[in-house]
Design a protein around this motif. Structure first.
Motif, mmCIF file in Angstrom:
data_model
loop_
_atom_site.group_PDB
_atom_site.id
_atom_site.type_symbol
_atom_site.label_atom_id
_atom_site.label_comp_id
_atom_site.label_asym_id
_atom_site.label_seq_id
_atom_site.Cartn_x
_atom_site.Cartn_y
_atom_site.Cartn_z
ATOM 1 N N MET A 1 64.811 38.065 47.233
ATOM 2 C CA MET A 1 63.599 38.591 47.850
ATOM 3 C C MET A 1 63.177 37.677 48.995
ATOM 4 N N ASP A 2 62.636 38.298 50.022
ATOM 5 C CA ASP A 2 62.261 37.558 51.228
ATOM 6 C C ASP A 2 60.913 36.872 51.081
ATOM 7 N N LYS A 3 60.797 35.725 51.744
ATOM 8 C CA LYS A 3 59.522 35.036 51.845
ATOM 9 C C LYS A 3 58.806 35.557 53.086
ATOM 10 N N TYR A 4 57.486 35.534 53.044
ATOM 11 C CA TYR A 4 56.671 35.975 54.173
ATOM 12 C C TYR A 4 55.695 34.870 54.529
ATOM 13 N N VAL A 5 55.460 34.690 55.850
ATOM 14 C CA VAL A 5 54.579 33.629 56.317
ATOM 15 C C VAL A 5 53.355 34.231 57.000
ATOM 16 N N CYS A 6 52.193 33.638 56.734
ATOM 17 C CA CYS A 6 50.953 34.044 57.378
ATOM 18 C C CYS A 6 50.980 33.538 58.810
ATOM 19 N N THR A 7 50.814 34.444 59.775
ATOM 20 C CA THR A 7 50.868 34.045 61.179
ATOM 21 C C THR A 7 49.595 33.342 61.629
ATOM 22 N N VAL A 8 48.562 33.334 60.794
ATOM 23 C CA VAL A 8 47.305 32.683 61.140
ATOM 24 C C VAL A 8 47.288 31.224 60.679
ATOM 25 N N CYS A 9 47.646 30.994 59.389
ATOM 26 C CA CYS A 9 47.516 29.631 58.848
ATOM 27 C C CYS A 9 48.834 28.998 58.404
ATOM 28 N N GLY A 10 49.906 29.793 58.326
ATOM 29 C CA GLY A 10 51.194 29.234 57.938
ATOM 30 C C GLY A 10 51.504 29.268 56.451
ATOM 31 N N TYR A 11 50.594 29.821 55.637
ATOM 32 C CA TYR A 11 50.858 29.960 54.202
ATOM 33 C C TYR A 11 52.122 30.792 54.001
ATOM 34 N N ILE A 12 52.973 30.365 53.081
ATOM 35 C CA ILE A 12 54.198 31.107 52.794
ATOM 36 C C ILE A 12 54.077 31.769 51.433
ATOM 37 N N TYR A 13 54.215 33.106 51.428
ATOM 38 C CA TYR A 13 54.261 33.837 50.168
ATOM 39 C C TYR A 13 55.703 33.822 49.688
ATOM 40 N N ASP A 14 55.915 33.206 48.544
ATOM 41 C CA ASP A 14 57.243 33.123 47.931
ATOM 42 C C ASP A 14 57.240 34.019 46.698
ATOM 43 N N PRO A 15 58.040 35.114 46.726
ATOM 44 C CA PRO A 15 58.054 36.032 45.580
ATOM 45 C C PRO A 15 58.401 35.356 44.260
ATOM 46 N N ALA A 16 59.189 34.297 44.295
ATOM 47 C CA ALA A 16 59.553 33.598 43.067
ATOM 48 C C ALA A 16 58.329 32.962 42.411
ATOM 49 N N GLU A 17 57.335 32.595 43.213
ATOM 50 C CA GLU A 17 56.122 31.966 42.699
ATOM 51 C C GLU A 17 54.983 32.960 42.530
#
Length: 52
Positions: A1-17
């Motif tokens: 599954m792909d990770k996604y990054v917030c373009t505003v603050c840089g937070y990374i959504y990791d599906p594994a977590e």
């Protein structure tokens, strides 16, 4: 599954977590997160995220 990054603050959504503090279980794909979910760091909506 792909990770996604917030373009505003840089937070990374990791599906594994997931995002347990927001009720998103580990193993949840970004596409399966409810549309009303917001970045846990800066509060922007899903449209501000892009695939890492």
């Amino acid at each position: 599954m792909d990770k996604y990054v917030c373009t505003v603050c840089g937070y990374i959504y990791d599906p594994a977590e997931g995002d347990p503090d927001s009720g998103i279980a580990p193993g949840t794909a970004f596409e399966d997160i409810p549309d009303n979910w917001v970045c846990p760091v800066c509060g922007v909506d899903k449209s501000s995220f892009e695939k890492e």
